[in-house]
Design an enzyme around this catalytic site. Structure first.
Site, PDB file in Angstrom:
ATOM      1  N   HIS A 353      25.712  57.961  72.065  1.00  4.50           N
ATOM      2  CA  HIS A 353      25.282  57.226  73.259  1.00  4.50           C
ATOM      3  C   HIS A 353      26.392  56.419  73.919  1.00  4.50           C
ATOM      4  CE1 HIS A 353      20.869  57.796  72.850  1.00  4.50           C
ATOM      5  NE2 HIS A 353      21.161  57.877  71.550  1.00  4.50           N
ATOM      6  N   LYS A 545      19.902  45.334  84.190  1.00  2.00           N
ATOM      7  CA  LYS A 545      20.421  46.033  83.008  1.00  2.00           C
ATOM      8  C   LYS A 545      21.107  44.988  82.153  1.00  2.00           C
ATOM      9  CE  LYS A 545      22.871  48.620  85.907  1.00  2.00           C
ATOM     10  NZ  LYS A 545      22.782  50.009  85.488  1.00  2.00           N
ATOM     11  N   ARG A 546      21.456  45.342  80.914  1.00  2.00           N
ATOM     12  CA  ARG A 546      22.187  44.394  80.086  1.00  2.00           C
ATOM     13  C   ARG A 546      23.446  43.919  80.817  1.00  2.00           C
ATOM     14  NH1 ARG A 546      20.371  43.354  74.658  1.00  2.00           N
ATOM     15  NH2 ARG A 546      22.292  42.182  74.562  1.00  2.00           N
ATOM     16  N   LYS A 551      29.530  47.333  83.184  1.00  3.64           N
ATOM     17  CA  LYS A 551      28.482  47.583  84.177  1.00  3.64           C
ATOM     18  C   LYS A 551      28.772  46.875  85.510  1.00  3.64           C
ATOM     19  CE  LYS A 551      25.006  48.019  80.477  1.00  3.64           C
ATOM     20  NZ  LYS A 551      24.412  49.370  80.582  1.00  3.64           N
ATOM     21  N   THR A 653      19.567  54.812  82.312  1.00  3.52           N
ATOM     22  CA  THR A 653      18.212  55.321  82.514  1.00  3.52           C
ATOM     23  C   THR A 653      17.488  54.476  83.559  1.00  3.52           C
ATOM     24  OG1 THR A 653      17.656  54.061  80.522  1.00  3.52           O
ATOM     25  CG2 THR A 653      17.822  56.452  80.299  1.00  3.52           C
ATOM     26  N   LYS A 657      14.718  55.230  86.729  1.00  2.00           N
ATOM     27  CA  LYS A 657      13.472  54.479  86.972  1.00  2.00           C
ATOM     28  C   LYS A 657      13.421  53.977  88.411  1.00  2.00           C
ATOM     29  CE  LYS A 657      13.790  53.274  82.138  1.00  2.00           C
ATOM     30  NZ  LYS A 657      14.357  52.299  81.173  1.00  2.00           N
TER      31      LYS A 657
HETATM   32  C1  HT8 Z   1      24.129  53.711  76.823  1.00  3.82           C
HETATM   33  C2  HT8 Z   1      23.365  54.111  78.085  1.00  3.82           C
HETATM   34  C3  HT8 Z   1      22.366  55.204  77.776  1.00  3.82           C
HETATM   35  C4  HT8 Z   1      21.466  54.786  76.626  1.00  3.82           C
HETATM   36  O1  HT8 Z   1      22.244  54.460  75.472  1.00  3.82           O
HETATM   37  C5  HT8 Z   1      23.214  53.412  75.638  1.00  3.82           C
HETATM   38  N1  HT8 Z   1      23.964  53.283  74.413  1.00  3.82           N
HETATM   39  C6  HT8 Z   1      23.756  52.124  73.817  1.00  3.82           C
HETATM   40  N2  HT8 Z   1      22.923  51.383  74.540  1.00  3.82           N
HETATM   41  C7  HT8 Z   1      22.560  52.074  75.642  1.00  3.82           C
HETATM   42  O2  HT8 Z   1      21.791  51.685  76.493  1.00  3.82           O
HETATM   43  C8  HT8 Z   1      24.327  51.709  72.572  1.00  3.82           C
HETATM   44  C9  HT8 Z   1      25.397  52.386  72.027  1.00  3.82           C
HETATM   45  C10 HT8 Z   1      25.960  51.989  70.814  1.00  3.82           C
HETATM   46  C11 HT8 Z   1      25.451  50.885  70.123  1.00  3.82           C
HETATM   47  C12 HT8 Z   1      24.355  50.194  70.677  1.00  3.82           C
HETATM   48  C13 HT8 Z   1      23.814  50.633  71.902  1.00  3.82           C
HETATM   49  C14 HT8 Z   1      25.998  50.465  68.907  1.00  3.82           C
HETATM   50  C15 HT8 Z   1      25.454  49.368  68.247  1.00  3.82           C
HETATM   51  C16 HT8 Z   1      24.365  48.684  68.794  1.00  3.82           C
HETATM   52  C17 HT8 Z   1      23.826  49.102  70.010  1.00  3.82           C
HETATM   53  O3  HT8 Z   1      24.952  52.613  77.106  1.00  3.82           O
HETATM   54  O4  HT8 Z   1      24.267  54.573  79.069  1.00  3.82           O
HETATM   55  O5  HT8 Z   1      21.567  55.465  78.926  1.00  3.82           O
HETATM   56  C18 HT8 Z   1      20.513  55.881  76.242  1.00  3.82           C
HETATM   57  O6  HT8 Z   1      21.198  57.065  75.988  1.00  3.82           O
END
Ligand code: HT8
Length: 809
Positions: A353, A545-546, A551, A653, A657
């Site tokens: 991700h 978003k976060r 971002k 995502t 939405k």
């Molecule tokens: C991407 C987002 C994508 C979404 O996944 C994301 N990946 C993380 N959070 C997201 O929203 C992510 C990645 C690594 C991590 C973590 C979270 C490692 C540790 C803790 C949390 O940024 O673009 O849409 C779903 O695929």
């Protein structure tokens, strides 16, 4: 399912479960009775589903995820049962306010952001597509913190979602597994005469299952979300008690329960935190033991384990499952290495991700060894066998071998979880086309060269039930009327039927009425939350978003400051009225992200109170952006800000939405934006900024933000205005850490994209002036969003990755 039955059941539940008469019931009682009434209707379907899957010997998807960001259940379950209308009428008959009852539900915030929400959308789609599935995760007692804004700063409040009880879960005290930590390994002689190794752990705790039914839309299928709660193990309690240490026994209990106490609130890993590793192993171990139990119970011999289960690793958080399955098969179930390793590699698949280097999980070998000594041995053994394979393919390429090793050498040796996940999986995928390409060409290049056939793309999607039908009922109704049926809810490509109406003035008018009504609703809610008043006629320009530098919320802020200065310099200038709305949480320890929140609020304070602005631009930070509040926001947006630096946002995502709810996107060629633009048409998307390639090249050539700052007088004026202290009551130091960082480092190239962004925003304003054309574009956006249903994503996983077939109940 009749209205009469529903009403009677409701009254009964109010009485028999809450112990209340209608006259003295609190809003919470009224909600609980509604929840139980709906849950009762899920249970029969649930039991039938379990039976059907068992008799069919159905191949089952196990979705392993440290996060499930479910959102409120009640409204969603009503939609999926198809009884929203009957429920509304029943409430009216009983003189209850339906909306207030729905409002009462507190959401389980068991995730940080997109990754956790994706898991929830996928659970919805798995059930809707009738694919037998179990979601495995952690039942955190405290989910993601509640966000308050005090004096412009984020303040975190602990999330007490279980305080009033959770009617959607069923505790299963008998489904309980021991989980061990620590201790050592030793050699011993097995009963069959061979020399074997075994783990003598130092600590044992229990994981207890809590089950939540996940109903599909318009089907009888109910899947299972099984979350594990950590409890002290009885045997250890007694041990302490027997030596008279009652106090110590209670202490051990508290320590055990700590493991599922709280979700780590970072959207990237907590470096080297022991408790985090314990959490990961905790839920993985319970889940794998549960899968083995189910298999022994329904099929028998474990040889066919990989035929029975397709287990998906949601990022590397559950990657320990690879070592745990291997260990259980070999150490506990007496399987030989060859057979066990084959089963393991055929069971798992891994979704990546993120490409951000700081978000890639690695664990210090030392910590690993202390907590999971037997697993470390397993990982060493996997590594040895794997690296031998690499050596035969790539003779004498020691650098490659060092890169691919499961262990990063160096001052502090570390276990690379992504490498473990890839080696232990039969398939690897990214979450959008661009991202999956970058995975193959950068992050996992070596692995791609070794095993090209393992690599896939599955572009993310979102649930149209949650994000259109539940969130935006007015839009759903309009679509259903025009399409002549509500089939689009199960086949989102049917939204194409809206296309012919895009230029129809009468339809556009109805479209606008729906949008305006949503904006009024949101404005009313926001006013109550923040005291900020928005004009529903203004362009609602939203970034939710976060909070993260990549971002680029601060790029958005620079645009706002530019508009502000323009109006100040030329007070009679014609501007398109805009309401800038931000939402999102910052990780509590992420100082710059929190400073950006403060900046947004500081800019809002000044602009919203400047009489010369006359309300032409407004800025608002909506507190506590979560699923529930997101549902209020998506329908109200005109413009969706998807402005990450190209190559950094794996998919996104929220972009889907917003667009599904009729917002136009201003965005970079990043993540799924690329595919959204392809689908809706370049002419219906506001594109700006460098491409991922250009970013790479510019960074390689040497990027000097200071020069950009010096050479663009408007940019300089905007940053200087922040530094002047006008947004901080004269304190010129407050935002320095942010502005200095931008001017001197700017790792996410905000300054490089600034000019392109401003120019693009001018195109947005020009477009908004032509209301009819704007509506046409918005309608086409919705009409062409079919691809971004999570049903499509899950259908692709089912076919490409899992080889599972539906079992309709
Ligand atoms: C991407 C987002 C994508 C979404 O996944 C994301 N990946 C993380 N959070 C997201 O929203 C992510 C990645 C690594 C991590 C973590 C979270 C490692 C540790 C803790 C949390 O940024 O673009 O849409 C779903 O695929």
């Amino acid at each position: 399912m009749s209205k009469a039955a529903l009403k009677q059941a409701y009254i009964d539940n109010l009485f028999y479960i809450q112990g209340r008469f209608r006259e003295v019931a609190t809003p919470h009682d009224l909600y609980m009775a509604a929840a139980y009434t709906v849950r009762d209707r899920l249970l029969a379907r649930w039991v039938k589903s379990a039976q059907a899957f068992k008799t069919n010997h159905a191949r089952t998807v196990c979705y392993l995820s440290a996060e499930f960001l479910l959102g409120p259940h009640l409204a969603n379950n009503l939609v999926n049962l198809g009884i929203t209308k009957i429920a509304q009428e029943s409430a009216a008959d009983l003189e209850l306010d339906f909306a207030t009852i729905l409002e009462e539900e507190e959401e389980p915030g068991l995730g940080n952001g997109g990754l956790g929400r994706l898991a929830a959308c996928f659970m919805d789609s798995l059930a809707t597509l009738c694919i037998p599935a179990i979601g495995y995760g952690i039942r955190y007692e405290f989910g993601i913190f509640d966000q308050r804004i005090e004096n412009g700063w984020q303040v975190e409040k602990s999330d007490t979602w279980l305080r009033n009880g959770n009617p959607w879960e069923i505790p299963r005290p008998k489904i309980c597994f021991p989980v061990n930590y620590g201790g050592y390994t030793e050699q011993y002689r097995h009963a069959n005469g061979t020399l074997r190794r075994r783990w003598i752990p130092a600590q044992e705790i229990n994981g207890v299952a809590y089950d939540t039914p996940i109903l599909g839309y318009g089907v009888g299928n109910v899947n299972l979300l099984r979350l594990w709660k950590a409890e002290a193990s009885q045997s250890f309690d007694f041990q302490a008690f027997n030596v008279g240490d009652y106090y110590g026994a209670v202490h051990a209990k508290i320590e055990a329960e700590t493991i599922s106490k709280v979700l780590y609130p970072n959207d990237e890993p907590e470096i080297g935190k022991e408790l985090r590793l314990k959490q990961q192993f905790f839920f993985v171990s319970c889940s794998i033991q549960d899968m083995i139990r189910l298999h022994l119970h329904t099929v028998g011999a474990l040889d066919s384990f990989a035929q029975k289960f397709a287990a998906q690793l949601n990022d590397t958080h559950p990657a320990l499952a690879v070592a745990e399955l291997l260990r259980l098969l070999i150490d506990v179930h007496d399987m030989n290495w060859e057979a066990a390793w084959n089963i393991t590699r055929n069971t798992f698949s891994y979704t990546n991700h993120t490409l951000l280097p700081e978000a890639l999980e690695t664990w210090p070998v030392q910590l690993f060894e202390r907590l999971l000594p037997r697993h470390l041995e397993m990982i060493y053994a996997i590594n040895q066998q794997f690296l031998d394979e690499v050596r035969t393919r790539f003779l004498h390429d020691e650098e490659r071998i060092a890169r691919m090793s499961l262990i990063a050498e160096g001052e502090q040796r570390r276990v690379r979880m992504a490498n473990l996940a890839v080696v232990g999986s039969q398939a690897v995928n990214g979450v959008a086309a661009l991202h999956s390409e970058l995975v193959k060409t950068t992050l996992l290049k070596d692995f791609y060269e070794l095993w090209p056939e393992k690599f896939h793309n599955v572009t993310n999607g979102v649930s149209p039930r949650r994000f259109i039908v539940v969130s935006n009922p007015r839009l759903a109704e309009l679509i259903t009327e025009v399409c002549g049926s509500d089939d689009w809810i199960q086949d989102l490509t049917l939204l194409r039927q809206l296309e012919p109406y895009a230029t129809d003035p009468a339809f556009q008018q109805r479209w606008r009425n729906v949008k305006t009504a949503a904006k009024c609703d949101f404005a009313q809610w926001l006013l109550l939350q923040t005291g900020i008043q928005l004009d529903p006629q203004a362009l609602f320009d939203v970034q939710a978003k976060r909070l993260h530098e990549y971002k680029r919320q601060h790029l958005n802020v620079l645009h706002i400051i530019r508009l502000y200065q323009r109006i100040k310099q030329e007070p009679n200038i014609e501007v398109v009225p805009r309401a800038f709305i931000f939402g999102g949480k910052a990780a509590p320890g992420y100082y710059l992200a929190k400073l950006i929140i403060k900046l947004i609020n500081a800019v809002a304070e000044v602009i919203n109170h400047d009489p010369q602005i006359e309300g032409r631009i407004r800025v608002a930070f909506m507190p506590d952006f979560n699923v529930k509040n997101g549902q209020r926001l998506y329908p109200a947006a005109d413009l969706s800000e998807q402005i990450s630096l190209a190559g950094k946002e794996a998919s996104g995502t929220g972009n889907m939405k917003f667009s599904m709810n009729g917002a136009l996107t201003i965005g970079t060629l990043d993540g799924a934006n690329v595919e959204i633009r392809e689908e809706v048409g370049a002419e219906n998307f506001f594109l700006f900024g460098m491409t991922a390639d250009e970013v790479q090249r510019k960074q390689a050539a040497g990027y000097h933000p200071w020069e950009v700052y010096q050479n663009d007088p408007e940019l300089k004026a905007d940053i200087d205005l922040i530094n002047s202290g006008v947004f901080s009551h004269g304190d010129s130091a407050l935002f320095r850490p942010l502005t200095d960082h931008l001017v001197n480092h700017d790792p996410f190239m905000v300054l490089a994209d600034y000019r392109a962004y401003l120019t693009c925003q001018e195109r947005v304003s020009a477009a908004y002036r032509d209301a009819s054309n704007w509506d046409r574009m918005a309608i086409l956006n919705v009409a062409r969003m079919g691809k971004f249903s999570s049903d499509r994503a899950i259908a692709e996983y089912a076919q490409q990755i899992w080889q599972v077939a539906p079992v309709a109940v």
